[in-house]
Write a protein that holds these residues in place. Sequence first.
Motif, PDB file in Angstrom:
ATOM      1  N   ARG A 109      -5.825   2.338   5.431  1.00 61.61           N
ATOM      2  CA  ARG A 109      -4.506   2.958   5.259  1.00 61.61           C
ATOM      3  C   ARG A 109      -4.119   3.767   6.490  1.00 61.61           C
ATOM      4  O   ARG A 109      -2.969   3.730   6.956  1.00 61.61           O
TER       5      ARG A 109
ATOM      6  N   ASP B 238       0.830  -1.212   0.000  1.00 58.60           N
ATOM      7  CA  ASP B 238       0.000   0.000   0.000  1.00 58.60           C
ATOM      8  C   ASP B 238       0.861   1.256   0.000  1.00 58.60           C
ATOM      9  O   ASP B 238       2.093   1.199   0.042  1.00 58.60           O
TER      10      ASP B 238
ATOM     11  N   LYS C 218     -10.714   1.761   1.997  1.00 58.64           N
ATOM     12  CA  LYS C 218      -9.274   1.785   1.734  1.00 58.64           C
ATOM     13  C   LYS C 218      -8.579   2.865   2.558  1.00 58.64           C
ATOM     14  O   LYS C 218      -7.489   2.653   3.100  1.00 58.64           O
TER      15      LYS C 218
END
Length: 467
Positions: free
Chosen positions: A140, A85, A136
């Motif tokens: 994160r 990521d 997402k």
Amino acid sequence: MSKKIVKSSVWWEETIDTPETEIVEENIYVDEKFIKNKSLIRMDLNLIQFPIFSKNTKRKVNQIVTYFFNKNRDTYITVTPQAGDYIPGETEEKIFIALMQIMKEKGMPKKFVISALELKNKINFTTTKYNSVVEKALSRLASTTYVFKNTLYSSEYKGILGEKIETSIFNIKTITLSKKENKKYRDLVGDKRIKVIYELEFSDHFYRNIIKKGYLVYDGDILLEIESSTARTIYMLIEKIRFQKLYLKIDTLFLIKRIPLKYNKKNISQTIKILENALNELVEKNLILDFKFIKESTWEKSEVEINFPESANDEKQNRFYEDRNDFRKLITTNGVSETEHVMLEVPTEENIDRILGLLPSKARNLKTMARTIGEAIEKYGYEKVKNAAIYTKEQKADKIRSYFLKTLENNWADDIEEPIIRSSKIDFKTIQDENTDKDVSQWDRSLYMAFEKLPENIQNGIETYAY
């Protein structure tokens, strides 16, 4: 046997997680009459001063970024994303601001439950795929690790922590409402469109700062309306630096590195253009009055002059006092001890000048001393800073600013209860010591008590004359 284990795990989750969640949900909404301005949010000082959210639009997968703040490279922040990521960027910053608004609406709990729909409404997402974007971004934010070395400010310890601290901003738990064990969550949500909710728990370092003295108050709606992430960062930073001044002059290079923007001597004109566009947006939104670059030689040696509208100070003070009043009501409503929620003190020019008067006279010749005092008042409170100034003068320190900061960080002046004015032109009352039969020069405490009862403007006049 396996069946019993499954039942046991469900039972375990219900007895530990569910009751705690029920308590949070009872305070999930505070009556609107208790909150004057729901858009006001508290931003952790570390998030304002440091690059927690990257401005780089070309971030790479698995890219770890370290920001150094001194030549010795022992003062830094390292940002490490989860495997596969990116580090947090502009979308995560907006979601974090929205989270701060929701957190306030829920009564400022450390742990609370949200849905993607709540965040969508705060940020005004136009995309129909907002569920995926939110999921997402939250993942994160929760999985990114921040390592602070000589950089993390702690309201609990009233200063920068010297040791290396490794932390995330918050932890997250994804709750699927269709599962049988989550029926209580489903009943509380009551919206069939919502399939998943998220339980967030802020890490101790960030939560304590937001609750106690390690924060500044901003209007969350205004922050979300600022389109450019660079403009948003500049606005938060200069609001902190300026205190109550309507004029600010900053080194251009300081601004570039604190945002931070890409710095390359060959392409610095492109970076200046990004700065200019961001500042123009702040002018358009009436957050600053105007600005001007002062370039006498190179861009590296240039400065930026920024003027603020006359209304800026009233708005800043109103934000602070409205938030303080709201918070006091939240404390009363939720039954939390007010001693756990000490409010941030706003430095005024008058207070800064009074502290300068308590320091050695050459402190007024130090260009950064007034700013240092203002920041210290924000972090430690006026009384602690006042005592540190008195202590610094008593120790006859050569490096005034450095010694003053060390005094605050190490609590050297915490035992000082009152200022003792010493001057060769002032005669101290001679009192006979009954135990030693010796004359001892002592300060007459009654004079100080009388002084404290005088109006503040008269106290200021006496102190100014004395120093």
